[in-house]
Design a protein around this motif. Structure first.
Motif, PDB file in Angstrom:
ATOM      1  N   GLU A   1       4.905  -7.156  -5.028  1.00 25.75           N
ATOM      2  CA  GLU A   1       3.869  -7.932  -5.279  1.00 25.75           C
ATOM      3  C   GLU A   1       4.149  -9.270  -5.656  1.00 25.75           C
ATOM      4  O   GLU A   1       3.354 -10.260  -5.573  1.00 25.75           O
ATOM      5  CB  GLU A   1       3.119  -7.067  -6.511  1.00 25.75           C
ATOM      6  CG  GLU A   1       1.904  -7.809  -6.805  1.00 25.75           C
ATOM      7  CD  GLU A   1       1.109  -6.824  -8.054  1.00 25.75           C
ATOM      8  OE1 GLU A   1       0.079  -6.451  -7.495  1.00 25.75           O
ATOM      9  OE2 GLU A   1       1.658  -6.503  -8.871  1.00 25.75           O
TER      10      GLU A   1
ATOM     11  N   PHE B   1       7.134  -1.762  -6.416  1.00 32.94           N
ATOM     12  CA  PHE B   1       5.845  -2.195  -6.027  1.00 32.94           C
ATOM     13  C   PHE B   1       5.522  -3.581  -6.929  1.00 32.94           C
ATOM     14  O   PHE B   1       5.387  -4.562  -6.036  1.00 32.94           O
ATOM     15  CB  PHE B   1       4.637  -1.209  -6.502  1.00 32.94           C
ATOM     16  CG  PHE B   1       3.454  -1.791  -6.404  1.00 32.94           C
ATOM     17  CD1 PHE B   1       2.942  -2.057  -5.407  1.00 32.94           C
ATOM     18  CD2 PHE B   1       2.545  -2.152  -7.768  1.00 32.94           C
ATOM     19  CE1 PHE B   1       1.462  -2.538  -5.220  1.00 32.94           C
ATOM     20  CE2 PHE B   1       1.517  -2.769  -7.446  1.00 32.94           C
ATOM     21  CZ  PHE B   1       0.906  -2.830  -6.317  1.00 32.94           C
TER      22      PHE B   1
ATOM     23  N   ASP C   1       0.779  -1.070  -0.033  1.00 29.56           N
ATOM     24  CA  ASP C   1      -0.131  -0.092  -0.028  1.00 29.56           C
ATOM     25  C   ASP C   1       0.872   1.214   0.127  1.00 29.56           C
ATOM     26  O   ASP C   1       0.470   2.133  -0.758  1.00 29.56           O
ATOM     27  CB  ASP C   1      -1.008   0.038   1.239  1.00 29.56           C
ATOM     28  CG  ASP C   1      -2.022  -1.060   1.087  1.00 29.56           C
ATOM     29  OD1 ASP C   1      -2.501  -1.627   0.044  1.00 29.56           O
ATOM     30  OD2 ASP C   1      -2.510  -1.411   2.094  1.00 29.56           O
TER      31      ASP C   1
ATOM     32  N   SER D   1       1.404   6.612  -7.039  1.00 31.67           N
ATOM     33  CA  SER D   1       0.375   7.151  -7.412  1.00 31.67           C
ATOM     34  C   SER D   1       0.451   8.865  -7.429  1.00 31.67           C
ATOM     35  O   SER D   1      -0.098   9.621  -8.185  1.00 31.67           O
ATOM     36  CB  SER D   1      -0.874   6.810  -6.709  1.00 31.67           C
ATOM     37  OG  SER D   1      -0.911   6.777  -5.428  1.00 31.67           O
TER      38      SER D   1
ATOM     39  N   TRP E   1       2.624   1.550  -3.466  1.00 29.46           N
ATOM     40  CA  TRP E   1       1.400   2.154  -4.487  1.00 29.46           C
ATOM     41  C   TRP E   1       0.944   3.666  -4.288  1.00 29.46           C
ATOM     42  O   TRP E   1       0.942   4.292  -5.184  1.00 29.46           O
ATOM     43  CB  TRP E   1       0.339   1.104  -4.538  1.00 29.46           C
ATOM     44  CG  TRP E   1      -0.711   1.714  -5.262  1.00 29.46           C
ATOM     45  CD1 TRP E   1      -1.805   2.397  -5.247  1.00 29.46           C
ATOM     46  CD2 TRP E   1      -0.414   1.446  -6.804  1.00 29.46           C
ATOM     47  NE1 TRP E   1      -2.450   2.369  -6.476  1.00 29.46           N
ATOM     48  CE2 TRP E   1      -1.695   2.071  -7.381  1.00 29.46           C
ATOM     49  CE3 TRP E   1       0.610   0.919  -7.516  1.00 29.46           C
ATOM     50  CZ2 TRP E   1      -1.808   1.933  -8.764  1.00 29.46           C
ATOM     51  CZ3 TRP E   1       0.216   0.878  -9.109  1.00 29.46           C
ATOM     52  CH2 TRP E   1      -0.994   1.387  -9.799  1.00 29.46           C
TER      53      TRP E   1
ATOM     54  N   TYR F   1       7.062   2.120  -8.943  1.00 28.01           N
ATOM     55  CA  TYR F   1       6.332   1.312  -9.758  1.00 28.01           C
ATOM     56  C   TYR F   1       7.286  -0.130  -9.716  1.00 28.01           C
ATOM     57  O   TYR F   1       6.523  -1.301  -9.581  1.00 28.01           O
ATOM     58  CB  TYR F   1       5.911   1.859 -10.963  1.00 28.01           C
ATOM     59  CG  TYR F   1       4.833   0.797 -11.642  1.00 28.01           C
ATOM     60  CD1 TYR F   1       3.793   0.564 -11.227  1.00 28.01           C
ATOM     61  CD2 TYR F   1       5.360  -0.134 -12.638  1.00 28.01           C
ATOM     62  CE1 TYR F   1       2.707  -0.419 -11.822  1.00 28.01           C
ATOM     63  CE2 TYR F   1       4.415  -0.992 -13.153  1.00 28.01           C
ATOM     64  CZ  TYR F   1       3.359  -1.267 -12.912  1.00 28.01           C
ATOM     65  OH  TYR F   1       2.658  -1.965 -13.490  1.00 28.01           O
TER      66      TYR F   1
END
Length: 47
Positions: A25, A21, A3, A10, A6, A18
């Motif tokens: 993930e 991330f 979270d 953003s 991200w 990114y």
């Protein structure tokens, strides 16, 4: 942790964030048994 990365991505649009991330993930959703299978093959090679 996902979270946080991200939200940072953003807000900033940072490509590096990114990619971080996506790496996190990938590690989070990897099959937990894949490592054990690889280790088993090293310990007991198929010949």
């Amino acid at each position: 942790m996902l979270d946080l990365t991200w939200k940072f991505f953003s807000q900033t649009g940072s490509i590096d964030t990114y990619l971080l991330f996506k790496e996190l993930e990938k590690e989070t959703f990897e099959d937990p048994y894949s490592f054990e299978e690889e280790t088993a093959e090293v310990d007991f090679p198929l010949t």
